[in-house]
Design an enzyme around this catalytic site. Structure first.
Site, PDB file in Angstrom:
ATOM      1  N   ASP A 119       0.762  -1.272   0.049  1.00 50.99           N
ATOM      2  CA  ASP A 119       0.024   0.021   0.098  1.00 50.99           C
ATOM      3  C   ASP A 119       0.881   1.309   0.007  1.00 50.99           C
ATOM      4  O   ASP A 119       0.655   2.029   0.969  1.00 50.99           O
ATOM      5  CB  ASP A 119      -0.766   0.044   1.248  1.00 50.99           C
ATOM      6  CG  ASP A 119      -1.850  -1.088   1.308  1.00 50.99           C
ATOM      7  OD1 ASP A 119      -2.157  -1.713   0.412  1.00 50.99           O
ATOM      8  OD2 ASP A 119      -1.881  -1.683   2.384  1.00 50.99           O
ATOM      9  N   GLU A 136     -11.441   0.907  -2.566  1.00 48.87           N
ATOM     10  CA  GLU A 136     -10.711   1.345  -1.352  1.00 48.87           C
ATOM     11  C   GLU A 136      -9.263   2.266  -1.597  1.00 48.87           C
ATOM     12  O   GLU A 136      -9.307   2.623  -2.821  1.00 48.87           O
ATOM     13  CB  GLU A 136     -10.131  -0.139  -0.674  1.00 48.87           C
ATOM     14  CG  GLU A 136      -9.362  -0.822  -1.348  1.00 48.87           C
ATOM     15  CD  GLU A 136      -9.089  -2.112  -0.785  1.00 48.87           C
ATOM     16  OE1 GLU A 136      -9.655  -2.246   0.376  1.00 48.87           O
ATOM     17  OE2 GLU A 136      -8.299  -3.097  -1.602  1.00 48.87           O
TER      18      GLU A 136
END
Length: 475
Positions: free
Chosen positions: A15, A178
């Site tokens: 991420d 997301e």
């Protein structure tokens, strides 16, 4: 170095988010329950990176796979570096620092609640601050949507109940939207957000003249005819010369989420990433003239502190370890026999390339100490004290006696596909021991290379001295 090949960070830097401040680039990544967490990396060219610190130094006392620090966003505002992240069991938190090497402030909860994840702030030109975030179905009962808040300019709290700005249940084929990143560019507000899941998803961008929408969407990066599955979840950054780039991850199973670098251009008011929306294998280095570098792996334990590549599986007790004259001393501490549940495992990321890992350990007194490869499954090679003297053990292989007090070299050869062959030198060179082991990912993370020292039950505990930890990558 004039060209690069992807991935530029070939290990589990999950991420990623990236920014530029002057001529310097900074990157952070999710760390879940590793301590320390929120690693800070630095580069001058977006290709060669080094670890310079961590933004979070505390964590849970026990091992909680998949919990803790989820996808962060990194920003620079008003002379400070800011990182916002979600802990799905706590809420949205932020830390800040004047110097990215630290010290960082203690985590502050901006918005409490279950299932609040992947936050990103934006300080607008008029002084108003905003915060966008996603949702985790496992805690909140909903996902696939993005919520926007007005936020206090000091980032201490949100100022409203939130506005649903993107409901991806209304977008055909969308699932698990997301990881939003919020930007302002060319008269539009932009939300860069991945969807479709980490193994097979894609990268979408949303744009609107108003920060509260309505937003129009476009898929700008997907696997296409390449072998880069699920290219998404990352950050957009520009260079001092005005070029645009996007850094994102690719899920590679036991190797974790490795980081790719894509060229990005603006065409007809929209970003175009990679080669017409497909990942590129590499290209010219964004900023020429950089010095080759990579995040540290090997460690001679000669420094005043552990190398920045190391982390514990949970919040460490200072009594677990010490550095002494070029040796790492680990106390044989009590804990679960299953290494996956043991906080006192000192680990680092499994390299994405085949490699040979070696360490030399001397066990003093009772207990067991060695080298492990740990994920959903784990295996290890270790020196263990027995009534008849120390032996090298590895799975179901017959124990190999070693001289009392002798140093033993242990190793792991990581082959193609992350197949691990353990090794030991008990006096006649490194030899294979035990059966090959298939490394596996953990909960949202890649496999970990770890060192440990464990007590036998609650009896008297010894300690283990590790003289080095060497990672030789096969090029």
């Amino acid at each position: 170095m004039t060209s690069y090949r992807n991935p530029v960070l070939n290990a589990d830097w999950s991420d990623p988010d990236v920014i530029r401040v002057g001529d310097d680039f900074y990157l952070t990544a999710s760390s879940f329950t590793k301590v320390p967490g929120l690693p800070i990396l630095h580069s001058r060219d977006l290709v060669n990176w080094t670890i310079i610190g961590h933004a979070v130094t505390s964590g849970y006392a026990d091992v909680r796979p998949g919990c803790g620090v989820w996808a962060p966003s990194l920003r620079h505002h008003d002379g400070r570096f800011w990182i916002f992240y979600g802990d799905p069991d706590v809420g949205i938190l932020q830390v800040s620092a004047e110097d990215p090497r630290g010290p960082w402030t203690e985590p502050h909860v901006v918005k409490p609640g279950l299932g609040l994840i992947d936050p990103c702030p934006l300080w607008a030109d008029d002084g108003q601050a905003y915060l966008v975030h996603a949702w985790a179905r496992s805690r909140a009962g909903v996902n696939n949507r993005l919520t926007l808040h007005r936020m206090s300019s000091d980032a201490r709290e949100v100022l409203d109940d939130g506005t649903l700005v993107v409901d991806a249940d209304l977008l055909p084929g969308y699932r698990t939207l997301e990881g939003p990143k919020l930007y302002r560019h060319d008269g539009h507000y932009w939300i860069f957000a991945p969807a479709g899941g980490v193994e097979s998803g894609w990268q979408t961008v949303f744009r609107s003249r108003s920060i509260f929408g309505p937003y129009e969407d476009r898929i700008v990066l997907e696997q296409g005819g390449t072998d880069v599955n699920g290219p998404h979840q990352g950050g957009w950054v520009d260079t001092p010369s005005g070029e645009h780039w996007f850094m994102h991850f690719q899920d590679r199973g036991p190797y974790g989420r490795v980081v790719h670098l894509q060229p990005m251009a603006w065409e007809d008011g929209w970003p175009v990433m990679g080669d017409k929306g497909e990942p590129v294998p590499g290209g010219p280095v964004p900023v020429p003239g950089g010095t080759p570098a990579a995040p540290a792996t090997s460690d001679d334990f000669a420094g005043p502190a552990l190398g920045l590549q190391w982390s514990w599986q949970a919040h460490p007790d200072p009594a677990w370890w010490a550095l002494d004259g070029g040796r790492l001393r680990l106390a044989c501490v009590p804990g679960p026999a299953d290494l996956r549940e043991r906080p006192a495992v000192l680990g680092q990321r499994l390299p994405g390339d085949p490699c040979l890992v070696t360490t030399r350990v001397t066990l003093h007194g009772s207990g067991r100490a060695g080298l492990t490869v740990l994920g959903f499954a784990c295996a290890d090679v270790a020196v263990e004290a027995t009534p008849d003297g120390p032996v090298v053990v590895c799975g179901d292989a017959p124990p190999v006696p070693v001289a009392g007090g002798a140093a033993v070299t242990l190793g792991a050869r990581i082959g193609a596909g992350a197949v691990v062959t353990f090794l030991a030198d008990t006096g006649d060179g490194l030899r294979e021991i035990g059966e090959p082991f298939q490394a596996t990912p953990g909960r949202w993370v890649g496999a970990v290379l770890g060192l440990y020292a464990a007590a036998h039950g609650d009896g008297p505990a010894g300690h283990a001295d590790f003289e080095f930890f060497t990672v030789d990558i096969d090029r």
